[in-house]
Design a protein around this motif. Structure first.
Motif, PDB file in Angstrom:
ATOM      1  N   TRP A 154       0.838  -1.196   0.000  1.00 57.97           N
ATOM      2  CA  TRP A 154       0.000   0.000   0.000  1.00 57.97           C
ATOM      3  C   TRP A 154       0.878   1.254   0.000  1.00 57.97           C
ATOM      4  CZ3 TRP A 154      -0.341   3.873   3.721  1.00 57.97           C
ATOM      5  CH2 TRP A 154      -1.369   4.802   3.525  1.00 57.97           C
ATOM      6  N   ALA A 155       1.909   1.259   0.835  1.00 60.28           N
ATOM      7  CA  ALA A 155       2.792   2.414   0.927  1.00 60.28           C
ATOM      8  C   ALA A 155       3.548   2.621  -0.376  1.00 60.28           C
ATOM      9  CB  ALA A 155       3.766   2.245   2.088  1.00 60.28           C
ATOM     10  N   LYS A 156       3.928   1.539  -1.026  1.00 57.77           N
ATOM     11  CA  LYS A 156       4.646   1.657  -2.287  1.00 57.77           C
ATOM     12  C   LYS A 156       3.745   2.204  -3.385  1.00 57.77           C
ATOM     13  CE  LYS A 156       7.928  -0.913  -5.041  1.00 57.77           C
ATOM     14  NZ  LYS A 156       8.606  -2.180  -5.231  1.00 57.77           N
ATOM     15  N   ARG A 157       2.499   1.754  -3.425  1.00 58.15           N
ATOM     16  CA  ARG A 157       1.555   2.256  -4.433  1.00 58.15           C
ATOM     17  C   ARG A 157       1.265   3.726  -4.228  1.00 58.15           C
ATOM     18  NH1 ARG A 157      -1.828  -2.407  -3.388  1.00 58.15           N
ATOM     19  NH2 ARG A 157      -2.884  -0.992  -1.981  1.00 58.15           N
ATOM     20  N   ARG A 158       1.133   4.158  -2.986  1.00 59.21           N
ATOM     21  CA  ARG A 158       0.787   5.540  -2.679  1.00 59.21           C
ATOM     22  C   ARG A 158       1.987   6.480  -2.699  1.00 59.21           C
ATOM     23  NH1 ARG A 158      -4.793   6.090  -2.544  1.00 59.21           N
ATOM     24  NH2 ARG A 158      -5.661   4.341  -1.432  1.00 59.21           N
ATOM     25  N   GLY A 159       3.173   5.932  -2.805  1.00 62.73           N
ATOM     26  CA  GLY A 159       4.362   6.773  -2.810  1.00 62.73           C
ATOM     27  C   GLY A 159       4.785   7.200  -1.421  1.00 62.73           C
ATOM     28  N   ARG A 160       4.286   6.546  -0.422  1.00 60.27           N
ATOM     29  CA  ARG A 160       4.677   6.863   0.947  1.00 60.27           C
ATOM     30  C   ARG A 160       5.976   6.138   1.266  1.00 60.27           C
ATOM     31  NH1 ARG A 160       0.323  10.260   2.032  1.00 60.27           N
ATOM     32  NH2 ARG A 160      -1.554   9.250   1.360  1.00 60.27           N
ATOM     33  N   GLY A 161       6.512   6.395   2.417  1.00 62.23           N
ATOM     34  CA  GLY A 161       7.697   5.685   2.836  1.00 62.23           C
ATOM     35  C   GLY A 161       8.978   6.434   2.584  1.00 62.23           C
ATOM     36  N   SER A 162       8.899   7.650   2.056  1.00 58.26           N
ATOM     37  CA  SER A 162      10.138   8.389   1.836  1.00 58.26           C
ATOM     38  C   SER A 162      10.775   8.776   3.159  1.00 58.26           C
ATOM     39  CB  SER A 162       9.877   9.627   0.987  1.00 58.26           C
ATOM     40  OG  SER A 162       8.953  10.481   1.635  1.00 58.26           O
ATOM     41  N   GLY A 163       9.964   8.959   4.194  1.00 58.59           N
ATOM     42  CA  GLY A 163      10.513   9.248   5.517  1.00 58.59           C
ATOM     43  C   GLY A 163      11.281   8.064   6.067  1.00 58.59           C
ATOM     44  N   VAL A 164      10.756   6.879   5.832  1.00 58.21           N
ATOM     45  CA  VAL A 164      11.446   5.668   6.274  1.00 58.21           C
ATOM     46  C   VAL A 164      12.738   5.513   5.492  1.00 58.21           C
ATOM     47  CG1 VAL A 164      11.295   3.157   6.397  1.00 58.21           C
ATOM     48  CG2 VAL A 164       9.317   4.556   6.982  1.00 58.21           C
ATOM     49  N   ALA A 165      12.698   5.784   4.201  1.00 60.73           N
ATOM     50  CA  ALA A 165      13.908   5.682   3.387  1.00 60.73           C
ATOM     51  C   ALA A 165      14.953   6.685   3.856  1.00 60.73           C
ATOM     52  CB  ALA A 165      13.572   5.914   1.909  1.00 60.73           C
ATOM     53  N   GLY A 166      14.520   7.866   4.231  1.00 62.08           N
ATOM     54  CA  GLY A 166      15.449   8.868   4.749  1.00 62.08           C
ATOM     55  C   GLY A 166      16.058   8.455   6.070  1.00 62.08           C
ATOM     56  N   ALA A 167      15.247   7.860   6.934  1.00 68.86           N
ATOM     57  CA  ALA A 167      15.766   7.399   8.223  1.00 68.86           C
ATOM     58  C   ALA A 167      16.768   6.265   8.034  1.00 68.86           C
ATOM     59  CB  ALA A 167      14.612   6.944   9.117  1.00 68.86           C
ATOM     60  N   LEU A 168      16.471   5.349   7.127  1.00 70.42           N
ATOM     61  CA  LEU A 168      17.412   4.269   6.851  1.00 70.42           C
ATOM     62  C   LEU A 168      18.690   4.797   6.218  1.00 70.42           C
ATOM     63  CD1 LEU A 168      15.081   1.433   5.582  1.00 70.42           C
ATOM     64  CD2 LEU A 168      16.322   1.539   7.737  1.00 70.42           C
ATOM     65  N   ALA A 169      18.569   5.812   5.373  1.00 75.49           N
ATOM     66  CA  ALA A 169      19.760   6.395   4.767  1.00 75.49           C
ATOM     67  C   ALA A 169      20.636   7.048   5.828  1.00 75.49           C
ATOM     68  CB  ALA A 169      19.365   7.415   3.708  1.00 75.49           C
TER      69      ALA A 169
ATOM     70  N   THR B 107      28.898   2.825   5.725  1.00 80.33           N
ATOM     71  CA  THR B 107      29.165   3.849   4.714  1.00 80.33           C
ATOM     72  C   THR B 107      29.063   3.324   3.293  1.00 80.33           C
ATOM     73  OG1 THR B 107      31.520   3.445   4.926  1.00 80.33           O
ATOM     74  CG2 THR B 107      30.598   5.201   6.261  1.00 80.33           C
ATOM     75  N   THR B 108      29.441   2.077   3.053  1.00 84.68           N
ATOM     76  CA  THR B 108      29.346   1.559   1.692  1.00 84.68           C
ATOM     77  C   THR B 108      27.892   1.417   1.258  1.00 84.68           C
ATOM     78  OG1 THR B 108      29.513  -0.702   2.521  1.00 84.68           O
ATOM     79  CG2 THR B 108      31.539   0.346   1.781  1.00 84.68           C
ATOM     80  N   ALA B 109      27.012   1.038   2.173  1.00 85.37           N
ATOM     81  CA  ALA B 109      25.588   0.946   1.846  1.00 85.37           C
ATOM     82  C   ALA B 109      25.017   2.336   1.583  1.00 85.37           C
ATOM     83  CB  ALA B 109      24.823   0.259   2.972  1.00 85.37           C
ATOM     84  N   HIS B 110      25.511   3.332   2.313  1.00 83.57           N
ATOM     85  CA  HIS B 110      25.035   4.700   2.122  1.00 83.57           C
ATOM     86  C   HIS B 110      25.445   5.207   0.740  1.00 83.57           C
ATOM     87  CE1 HIS B 110      23.792   8.718   3.108  1.00 83.57           C
ATOM     88  NE2 HIS B 110      24.997   9.178   2.782  1.00 83.57           N
ATOM     89  N   GLN B 111      26.663   4.900   0.329  1.00 84.31           N
ATOM     90  CA  GLN B 111      27.112   5.314  -0.994  1.00 84.31           C
ATOM     91  C   GLN B 111      26.279   4.628  -2.080  1.00 84.31           C
ATOM     92  OE1 GLN B 111      31.181   4.192  -0.757  1.00 84.31           O
ATOM     93  NE2 GLN B 111      31.802   6.018   0.371  1.00 84.31           N
ATOM     94  N   SER B 112      25.959   3.374  -1.871  1.00 88.07           N
ATOM     95  CA  SER B 112      25.119   2.649  -2.831  1.00 88.07           C
ATOM     96  C   SER B 112      23.729   3.256  -2.898  1.00 88.07           C
ATOM     97  CB  SER B 112      25.022   1.176  -2.442  1.00 88.07           C
ATOM     98  OG  SER B 112      26.282   0.586  -2.457  1.00 88.07           O
ATOM     99  N   HIS B 113      23.216   3.693  -1.757  1.00 87.23           N
ATOM    100  CA  HIS B 113      21.892   4.328  -1.716  1.00 87.23           C
ATOM    101  C   HIS B 113      21.885   5.578  -2.596  1.00 87.23           C
ATOM    102  CE1 HIS B 113      18.189   6.046  -0.158  1.00 87.23           C
ATOM    103  NE2 HIS B 113      18.865   7.149   0.108  1.00 87.23           N
ATOM    104  N   HIS B 114      22.917   6.401  -2.487  1.00 83.38           N
ATOM    105  CA  HIS B 114      22.975   7.617  -3.291  1.00 83.38           C
ATOM    106  C   HIS B 114      23.127   7.305  -4.779  1.00 83.38           C
ATOM    107  CE1 HIS B 114      22.718  10.836  -0.407  1.00 83.38           C
ATOM    108  NE2 HIS B 114      23.473  10.131   0.420  1.00 83.38           N
ATOM    109  N   GLU B 115      23.889   6.289  -5.099  1.00 81.98           N
ATOM    110  CA  GLU B 115      24.039   5.906  -6.499  1.00 81.98           C
ATOM    111  C   GLU B 115      22.708   5.426  -7.076  1.00 81.98           C
ATOM    112  OE1 GLU B 115      27.146   3.062  -6.881  1.00 81.98           O
ATOM    113  OE2 GLU B 115      28.651   4.408  -6.031  1.00 81.98           O
ATOM    114  N   LEU B 116      21.961   4.647  -6.293  1.00 78.65           N
ATOM    115  CA  LEU B 116      20.658   4.162  -6.765  1.00 78.65           C
ATOM    116  C   LEU B 116      19.667   5.304  -6.923  1.00 78.65           C
ATOM    117  CD1 LEU B 116      20.347   0.879  -4.711  1.00 78.65           C
ATOM    118  CD2 LEU B 116      20.716   1.101  -7.169  1.00 78.65           C
ATOM    119  N   ARG B 117      19.699   6.270  -6.014  1.00 80.78           N
ATOM    120  CA  ARG B 117      18.797   7.431  -6.127  1.00 80.78           C
ATOM    121  C   ARG B 117      19.131   8.245  -7.372  1.00 80.78           C
ATOM    122  NH1 ARG B 117      14.269   7.568  -4.639  1.00 80.78           N
ATOM    123  NH2 ARG B 117      14.317   9.812  -4.576  1.00 80.78           N
ATOM    124  N   GLN B 118      20.419   8.409  -7.671  1.00 78.36           N
ATOM    125  CA  GLN B 118      20.809   9.142  -8.869  1.00 78.36           C
ATOM    126  C   GLN B 118      20.362   8.411 -10.125  1.00 78.36           C
ATOM    127  OE1 GLN B 118      25.015   9.673  -8.506  1.00 78.36           O
ATOM    128  NE2 GLN B 118      24.834  11.399  -7.083  1.00 78.36           N
TER     129      GLN B 118
END
Length: 71
Positions: A23-38, A46-57
């Motif tokens: 439901w959250a994925k369909r509605r576009g919610r969860g960006s706050g959770v993604a930010g907290a995980l980031a 740190t390597t996972a954080h760098q991968s997160h930024h690469e995927l967002r780009q």
């Protein structure tokens, strides 16, 4: 009997969480959770954080479409 109730409750909880995630994925919610995980990953992994930024780009990048004149 107690095990059956426990397993049944566990199945209900997991099904509810799965439904909420879809439901959250369909509605576009969860960006706050993604930010907290980031933020967590930036601090502790740190390597996972760098991968997160690469995927967002990659997600933000738009594919180049050729012009009609190229045909």
């Amino acid at each position: 009997m107690a095990y059956v109730v426990f397993v049944g409750g566990l199945v209900v909880v997991l099904a509810g969480l799965t439904w909420f995630a879809s439901w959250a994925k369909r509605r576009g919610r969860g960006s706050g959770v993604a930010g907290a995980l980031a933020a967590y990953e930036e601090a502790y992994r740190t390597t996972a954080h760098q991968s997160h930024h690469e995927l967002r780009q990659q997600a933000d990048r738009k594919s180049e479409s050729g012009s009609p004149d190229d045909l």
